[in-house]
Structure formats: C-alpha cells, structure tokens
Motif scaffolding. Structure first.
Motif, short mmCIF file in Angstrom:
data_model
loop_
_atom_site.label_atom_id
_atom_site.label_comp_id
_atom_site.label_asym_id
_atom_site.label_seq_id
_atom_site.Cartn_x
_atom_site.Cartn_y
_atom_site.Cartn_z
N LEU A 31 2.42 19.14 -12.70
CA LEU A 31 3.69 19.89 -13.49
C LEU A 31 3.23 20.02 -14.81
N ALA A 32 2.55 19.20 -15.56
CA ALA A 32 2.30 19.17 -16.80
C ALA A 32 1.36 20.44 -16.95
N GLU A 33 0.25 20.58 -15.96
CA GLU A 33 -0.50 21.69 -16.05
C GLU A 33 0.01 23.20 -15.87
N GLU A 34 1.02 23.11 -14.88
CA GLU A 34 1.85 24.21 -14.63
C GLU A 34 2.69 24.70 -15.91
N ARG A 35 3.50 23.75 -16.48
CA ARG A 35 4.00 23.90 -17.71
C ARG A 35 3.28 24.29 -18.72
N GLY A 36 2.12 23.82 -18.79
CA GLY A 36 1.20 24.46 -19.92
C GLY A 36 0.82 25.76 -19.73
N ARG A 37 0.38 26.32 -18.41
CA ARG A 37 0.16 27.61 -18.17
C ARG A 37 1.48 28.45 -18.51
N VAL A 38 2.63 28.04 -18.10
CA VAL A 38 3.59 28.99 -18.27
C VAL A 38 4.01 28.98 -19.99
N GLU A 39 3.83 27.92 -20.67
CA GLU A 39 4.24 27.87 -22.13
C GLU A 39 3.06 28.91 -22.80
N ALA A 40 1.77 28.59 -22.36
CA ALA A 40 0.93 29.64 -23.02
C ALA A 40 0.91 31.10 -22.58
N ALA A 41 1.46 31.32 -21.65
CA ALA A 41 1.77 32.97 -21.22
C ALA A 41 3.01 33.24 -22.14
N GLU A 42 4.02 32.39 -22.47
CA GLU A 42 5.18 32.97 -23.22
C GLU A 42 4.74 33.00 -24.57
N ALA A 66 0.73 -1.10 0.06
CA ALA A 66 0.10 0.01 -0.05
C ALA A 66 0.96 1.34 0.18
N THR A 67 2.16 1.03 0.71
CA THR A 67 2.90 2.43 0.66
C THR A 67 3.38 2.61 -0.76
N ILE A 68 3.80 1.47 -1.44
CA ILE A 68 4.41 1.59 -2.77
C ILE A 68 3.26 2.19 -3.52
N TRP A 69 2.15 1.69 -3.54
CA TRP A 69 0.96 2.23 -4.23
C TRP A 69 0.61 3.42 -4.13
N ARG A 70 0.47 4.02 -2.93
CA ARG A 70 0.22 5.08 -2.72
C ARG A 70 1.21 6.15 -3.41
N ARG A 71 2.70 5.87 -3.07
CA ARG A 71 3.66 6.74 -3.92
C ARG A 71 3.50 6.78 -5.19
N ARG A 72 3.21 5.55 -5.86
CA ARG A 72 2.76 5.53 -7.43
C ARG A 72 1.52 6.67 -7.68
N LEU A 73 0.71 6.45 -6.96
CA LEU A 73 -0.37 7.50 -7.15
C LEU A 73 -0.11 8.85 -6.84
N ASP A 74 0.73 9.21 -6.26
CA ASP A 74 1.11 10.40 -5.81
C ASP A 74 2.13 11.13 -6.86
N GLU A 75 3.02 10.04 -7.30
CA GLU A 75 3.96 10.40 -8.47
C GLU A 75 3.06 10.83 -9.74
N LEU A 76 1.87 10.10 -9.82
CA LEU A 76 1.20 10.38 -11.20
C LEU A 76 0.33 11.62 -11.01
N ALA A 77 -0.10 11.80 -9.87
CA ALA A 77 -0.71 13.30 -9.51
C ALA A 77 0.35 14.60 -9.77
N ALA A 78 1.38 14.33 -9.20
CA ALA A 78 2.50 15.19 -9.45
C ALA A 78 2.75 15.51 -10.80
N GLN A 79 2.95 14.45 -11.70
CA GLN A 79 3.15 14.54 -13.32
C GLN A 79 2.02 15.34 -13.74
N MET A 80 0.72 15.15 -13.41
CA MET A 80 -0.22 15.72 -13.97
C MET A 80 -0.19 17.29 -13.48
#
Length: 412
Positions: free
Chosen positions: A190-201, A174-188
C-alpha cells in the motif's frame, strides 16, 4: 528540476517502517509466541518482558486445564479446585519455561523456521513441542508427589496426545503469525502504491509550474528588453542599470527553475531583482520594500513560490492604478510557522484574479509539498490593495533534496 523517478517521504518512511517491523518479527531476538497477538507487541523485546510473558502464558494454560478438569474430571469442591490449579500451574511452568529455554538456545534455528511455509512452521513447532513436553514431564516425575507420571511417560498414548495438543497450539499460533506477516506485506504494498500515486500527482503539479513559467517569462522578457531599448538613448545609465538587474534576475531564476528547493535568502534576492526591474520600468509609480530578517535567510523553502504572488500584485494591483503605489515583501517567524506576506496598495484583487492560474498553482504546490500543513490567505490591505499571507511550517526537519519534497521549512 530532477528528471529521475520521484517518490515521497511518507511512502519511504511507511515502507521502511513496515520492513523494520517485518525484519524484527522474523529475524529479531527475544521473540515470544504471545507476540502473535497484537496487544503483546506493544512493549519492546527484552529478557524481563519475556519472563513476564512466559508466566502469563503458563498461567493461561493452567487455567485452561483447570477448566477442562472441572468439566470432565468431577473436580467440585474449592479445595479440589485449588489443588488442581496448583498442580497445573507447576506443570505448565516447568513446561513453559522449558520452552523458553529451548527457544532461547535455538534462537537462530527458530528464526530460520519462522521464515518457512505455514505447514513447515506448524509441524516443526508441534514436533519440538512434543519433545519438550515429554522431557518436562520426565523431569516433573522426580518431584515428590508426581511420581505417578512415569506410568504413561514415553508411551504411544503420551506421545500422541502431546503431539496433538502441540499441533493444535502450533496451528493457532502459526495462523496468527501468518496473518501478521501478510498484514505487514500489505502495508508495504500500500505504501509503495501511494508513493507512485503521489509522485505522479506531484510531477503533474511541477509540470503545471513549468507551463506557468513558460507562459509568463517570455512576456516579462520582451517587455523588459523593449524598455531597455527605449532607454538606451534618452537614459543610457538607467538602461544599463535595468540590463544589469535583468541579467541578475535571469541568472538566478534560471538556477531556481532547475531546483525544487532554495533558501529564503535566495528567493528574496531573486524577488528583489525582479522588483528592481519593475521599479525602473514604472519609475516613481512603484515603491518597493523587501524585509527579510537575517536569521531567516538560511531557511529552505520551495523555489519560485513567491513570484506568482508578486506578479499578481503588480499586474492586477499597481500597474492599472494611475498613481501607482507600494509593494511589500516581508518574512517573519510566527511561533511554529514562517509567515511570508506580500502586500500592495493597488486596486485589489478581483474574484477572477484570486482564482487565477498563479494562485491555484501555489495552492497545489503547498498541498503536495507540505501535506496540508501550509496555507495561503488573501485579504484586503488597508487603506487599499491586497495582502497575501503565506504560512509555512517552521521545523528543523531535513528535507529530501533528491526529491524536493519538503515537510517543513528547515534550517540549512
């Protein structure tokens, strides 16, 4: 140009990829506990894959219990080790494949559990594991030579021991599973934040382009109208031709400035109209050659990308030259690239000109729209003048027309 909020393909793709992984891990079929470890996520889910994974999982448990037997149960000789490993392997396979069968039959229930909190997931798997282990031991007790397992089955000691071992395993997974879900949430995220930055640029780059056009177009407009007025009486036919070319240019350029993407044919036609006006204005001092192969006309490209290059060729290369010269606009496919060349026989670019706002704007647009896959080069033309070479990726990938972002020149 689009007035709505802008995003970029990279971010959308990254977010979609992370969401797909998250949905597959949480809701997909044929989930196996070994997927909690990254190396076991390399192969696609299937019945055959999970069968092999279960064998691996069972063998690892057999080896772990063998190690404990060697450490604490005085298993010393090779024959004792082999016998103990065989016994452990049989038990772990019965228990392991029972887990697999139960998880497969309870797939929707197990996927619903996976979406719960860490504590619920851990306790649920520990409870289910205790039941499966106990019933597996009961089934093993009917195998000849394993009847002594009945001596402690269903006793508080057996149930407690099974629950504690199941809980420990569940906590680790469950610990490894939770870290996996947190990793995927962080990837999303990060992608959303990069999208906002790139759109502004990119919005800033487009704003620079509009500012550039706002500076140049009135100058070109007034000069052309002044030329038309000057030609009305002495050369009425020439004035009429110039006015027709100017109207055609304005109509096309107005549409182009409202779009972020056009076809190569439209862009060349717009530039041909632009050069025709200048040719009337400069007379015999300007010779024009526009060369676009028919099979390239339907390719898509960013709009108004060529005008700054031609403006520089005329303004800094040919107009100051007393005898004038020629300007050539040419497109060719070069392997995986589309090469557009603007060459003139004028005076050549000075350092100040090559660092001007027009070229800087083109470079910024290429960097943002093609993510480093496009380039622009300036070199001397022979026997005189300047050659500007624009290389764009030639791919069949579709562009996002709503955002205007392009990863390559594409087939229409």
């Amino acid at each position: 140009m689009s007035s709505g909020p802008e995003t970029i393909p990279f971010s959308k793709e990254a977010i979609a990829a992370a969401q797909k992984k998250l949905s597959r891990d949480v809701d997909g079929e044929h989930f196996h506990p070994l997927e909690a470890i990254s190396i076991f996520r390399r192969w696609p889910r299937s019945f055959a894959r999970n069968f092999v994974y279960t064998l691996i999982f069972n063998t690892l448990f057999a080896l772990a219990f063998l190690f404990m037997g060697v450490m604490f149960a005085r298993i010393e000789s090779a024959s004792q080790v082999i016998a103990a490993f065989g016994r452990n392997l049989l038990i772990s396979n019965v228990v392991g494949f029972s887990f697999w069968a139960v998880f497969a039959l309870m797939g929707p229930v197990m996927r619903a559990i996976n979406r719960q909190s860490f504590v619920v997931v851990s306790l649920s798997y520990a409870t289910i594991g205790t039941v499966i282990v106990t019933l597996s031991f009961f089934a093993i007790s009917f195998i000849p030579g394993y009847g002594n397992m009945n001596q402690w089955l269903f006793s508080p000691q057996q149930v407690t021991t099974s629950f504690i071992i199941s809980l420990c395993i569940s906590l680790v997974l469950a610990t490894i599973w939770r870290r996996r879900l947190d990793e995927l949430a962080a990837q999303m995220a990060l992608a959303e934040e990069r999208g906002r930055v790139e759109a502004a640029e990119r919005a800033a780059v487009q704003a620079n382009l509009r500012a550039l056009q706002a500076q140049i177009e009135p100058h070109f407009l007034f000069n052309t109208l002044a030329n038309v007025v000057g030609l009305i009486h002495p050369q009425p036919d020439t004035a009429k031709l110039m006015l027709e070319k100017f109207i055609a240019y304005l109509r096309a350029s107005l549409a182009a400035t409202r779009e972020q993407e056009t076809t190569l044919g439209n862009e060349f036609q717009l530039m041909a109209n632009y050069l025709a006006i200048l040719q009337i204005r400069m007379g015999d001092r300007l010779r024009v050659d526009v060369d676009l192969p028919a099979d390239l006309a339907a390719l898509h490209m960013p709009s108004m990308l060529l005008q700054p290059l031609l403006e520089n060729a005329i303004k800094h290369g040919l107009e100051p030259k007393i005898e004038g010269g020629s300007v050539t606009l040419q497109a060719r496919r070069d392997g995986e690239m589309l090469r557009i060349t603007v060459s003139d026989t004028g005076l050549g670019f000075s350092d100040a000109t090559s660092q001007g706002i027009g070229l800087r704007n083109v470079r910024e647009r290429l960097a943002k729209l093609f993510d480093g896959k496009a380039s622009i080069a300036i070199e001397e033309n022979q026997p005189s003048g300047t050659r500007v070479i624009l290389d764009l990726p030639y791919t069949t990938q579709t562009t996002n027309s709503s955002t205007g972002a392009a990863s390559g020149v594409v087939l229409a």
